[in-house]
Design a protein around this motif. Structure first.
Motif, PDB file in Angstrom:
ATOM      1  N   LYS A  70      -2.108 -16.409  22.358  1.00 34.67           N
ATOM      2  CA  LYS A  70      -1.625 -17.770  22.151  1.00 34.67           C
ATOM      3  C   LYS A  70      -0.235 -17.756  21.516  1.00 34.67           C
ATOM      4  CE  LYS A  70      -5.644 -19.427  23.434  1.00 34.67           C
ATOM      5  NZ  LYS A  70      -5.826 -20.168  24.706  1.00 34.67           N
ATOM      6  N   LYS A  71       0.542 -18.778  21.795  1.00 33.33           N
ATOM      7  CA  LYS A  71       1.848 -18.910  21.160  1.00 33.33           C
ATOM      8  C   LYS A  71       1.662 -19.542  19.786  1.00 33.33           C
ATOM      9  CE  LYS A  71       5.583 -19.882  23.167  1.00 33.33           C
ATOM     10  NZ  LYS A  71       6.712 -20.597  23.827  1.00 33.33           N
TER      11      LYS A  71
ATOM     12  N   TYR B 140      -2.593 -14.874  18.173  1.00 30.55           N
ATOM     13  CA  TYR B 140      -1.362 -14.404  18.818  1.00 30.55           C
ATOM     14  C   TYR B 140      -1.539 -13.031  19.473  1.00 30.55           C
ATOM     15  CZ  TYR B 140       3.572 -13.081  19.323  1.00 30.55           C
ATOM     16  OH  TYR B 140       4.794 -12.681  19.827  1.00 30.55           O
ATOM     17  N   TYR B 141      -2.042 -12.074  18.714  1.00 29.29           N
ATOM     18  CA  TYR B 141      -2.092 -10.700  19.207  1.00 29.29           C
ATOM     19  C   TYR B 141      -3.325 -10.398  20.049  1.00 29.29           C
ATOM     20  CZ  TYR B 141       1.703  -9.815  15.909  1.00 29.29           C
ATOM     21  OH  TYR B 141       2.896  -9.856  15.224  1.00 29.29           O
TER      22      TYR B 141
ATOM     23  N   HIS C  81       3.727   0.757  20.672  1.00 32.28           N
ATOM     24  CA  HIS C  81       2.859   0.721  21.846  1.00 32.28           C
ATOM     25  C   HIS C  81       2.502  -0.711  22.222  1.00 32.28           C
ATOM     26  CE1 HIS C  81      -0.164   2.048  24.731  1.00 32.28           C
ATOM     27  NE2 HIS C  81      -1.043   1.250  24.146  1.00 32.28           N
ATOM     28  N   ALA C  82       2.324  -1.557  21.215  1.00 35.20           N
ATOM     29  CA  ALA C  82       1.972  -2.956  21.493  1.00 35.20           C
ATOM     30  C   ALA C  82       3.099  -3.680  22.214  1.00 35.20           C
ATOM     31  CB  ALA C  82       1.633  -3.676  20.198  1.00 35.20           C
ATOM     32  N   ALA C  83       4.334  -3.326  21.879  1.00 39.09           N
ATOM     33  CA  ALA C  83       5.519  -3.878  22.554  1.00 39.09           C
ATOM     34  C   ALA C  83       5.510  -5.405  22.576  1.00 39.09           C
ATOM     35  CB  ALA C  83       5.623  -3.328  23.982  1.00 39.09           C
ATOM     36  N   LYS C  84       5.135  -5.999  21.462  1.00 34.66           N
ATOM     37  CA  LYS C  84       5.131  -7.455  21.372  1.00 34.66           C
ATOM     38  C   LYS C  84       5.833  -7.869  20.102  1.00 34.66           C
ATOM     39  CE  LYS C  84       2.176 -11.495  21.938  1.00 34.66           C
ATOM     40  NZ  LYS C  84       0.820 -11.992  22.231  1.00 34.66           N
TER      41      LYS C  84
ATOM     42  N   LEU D 293       0.687  -6.738  13.574  1.00 33.94           N
ATOM     43  CA  LEU D 293      -0.285  -6.047  14.410  1.00 33.94           C
ATOM     44  C   LEU D 293      -1.602  -6.816  14.458  1.00 33.94           C
ATOM     45  CD1 LEU D 293       0.272  -2.443  12.994  1.00 33.94           C
ATOM     46  CD2 LEU D 293       0.871  -3.189  15.310  1.00 33.94           C
ATOM     47  N   PRO D 294      -2.376  -6.629  15.536  1.00 33.31           N
ATOM     48  CA  PRO D 294      -3.711  -7.229  15.573  1.00 33.31           C
ATOM     49  C   PRO D 294      -4.634  -6.494  14.618  1.00 33.31           C
ATOM     50  CG  PRO D 294      -3.397  -5.794  17.462  1.00 33.31           C
ATOM     51  CD  PRO D 294      -2.068  -5.857  16.762  1.00 33.31           C
TER      52      PRO D 294
END
Length: 249
Positions: free
Chosen positions: A35-36, A30-31, A72-75, A223-224
């Protein structure tokens, strides 16, 4: 290839790393890969992924460094649904019945063969990955479960499961070229394949941050994994191998 793909890391014995591997692979796809992803936490004994998500949320709230990384990632984080094994498949189908479904649905499942709902759910997967460690109890339990799944869910006619693979986890260097190879050869005599990727025994796999400090995070649903911790982890290689198997169909 038709989406979504239903995937489970499942094994009978606790401690082999199924919830950690489910989280690591789902989060990496995902990160990092974009991918969804949807995760279904249907382990009735502990709901580990729901607990991971709650802990991650607290760490981001309390730790300024992690909060900055998240901002910062904004996801938005991928969804994790808590459910029972009996309702998990239908609930996942209802969620994914949309014009733009997730590409991967990960199920965190207790791999017992003594519960009808759990057996039915496992048999509804497209792909099964069975964590196995060099610890004697884990090893025997994982082989036993994989053999049962192979005979009842892959060999039988009309089975949904397209493939099942052992995933070596928590392996020390001394076991890579000895024990792993011996067990892999034995597993092949039972018709059970093993992934090439071997994950090392490392504390980084459960590293999920703290309430202070600027240390890296590896296992997180928000987070990744920290790039510094990816080195020699085997996680990118594991995800590559899993995606190659799935996309080759």
């Amino acid at each position: 290839m038709q989406y979504p793909i239903f995937v489970a890391f499942a094994t009978q014995k606790g401690g082999a790393g199924k919830s950690t591997l489910t989280t690591l692979v789902a989060s990496y796809l995902y990160y990092v890969r974009g991918k969804k992803v949807l995760a279904m936490d249907c382990d009735p004994r502990q709901h580990s992924m729901i607990e991971y998500r709650a802990n991650d949320k607290l760490m981001i709230k309390e730790n300024p460094a992690l909060k900055r990384r998240f901002t910062h990632a904004a996801k938005a984080p991928y969804p994790i649904e808590q459910c029972t094994p009996g309702e998990a498949f239908q609930k996942a189908q209802a969620i994914t019945d949309c014009p733009n479904p997730p590409e991967y649905v990960f199920f965190d499942i207790t791999g017992t063969v003594n519960d009808r709902d759990i057996v039915m759910l496992i048999s509804s997967m497209d792909y099964l990955f069975v964590p196995i460690t060099p610890e004697t109890g884990d090893l025997k339990s994982s082989i036993s479960f994989a053999h049962y799944a192979h005979e009842t869910m892959l060999v039988s006619n009309g089975a949904r499961v397209k493939g099942m693979y052992l995933v070596w986890n928590k392996v020390q260097p001394k076991d890579r070229n000895n024990l792993c190879q011996i067990v892999n050869r034995y597993a092949l005599t039972l018709g059970i394949e093993s992934l090439d990727t071997i994950l090392p025994l490392s504390v980084k796999f459960t590293k999920d941050g703290g309430e202070s400090g600027n240390g890296g995070v590896f296992r997180s649903t928000y987070l990744p994994p920290d790039r510094r911790l990816l080195c020699n982890s085997g996680l990118p290689e594991l995800v590559d191998e899993i995606e190659q198997i799935i996309t080759s169909e």
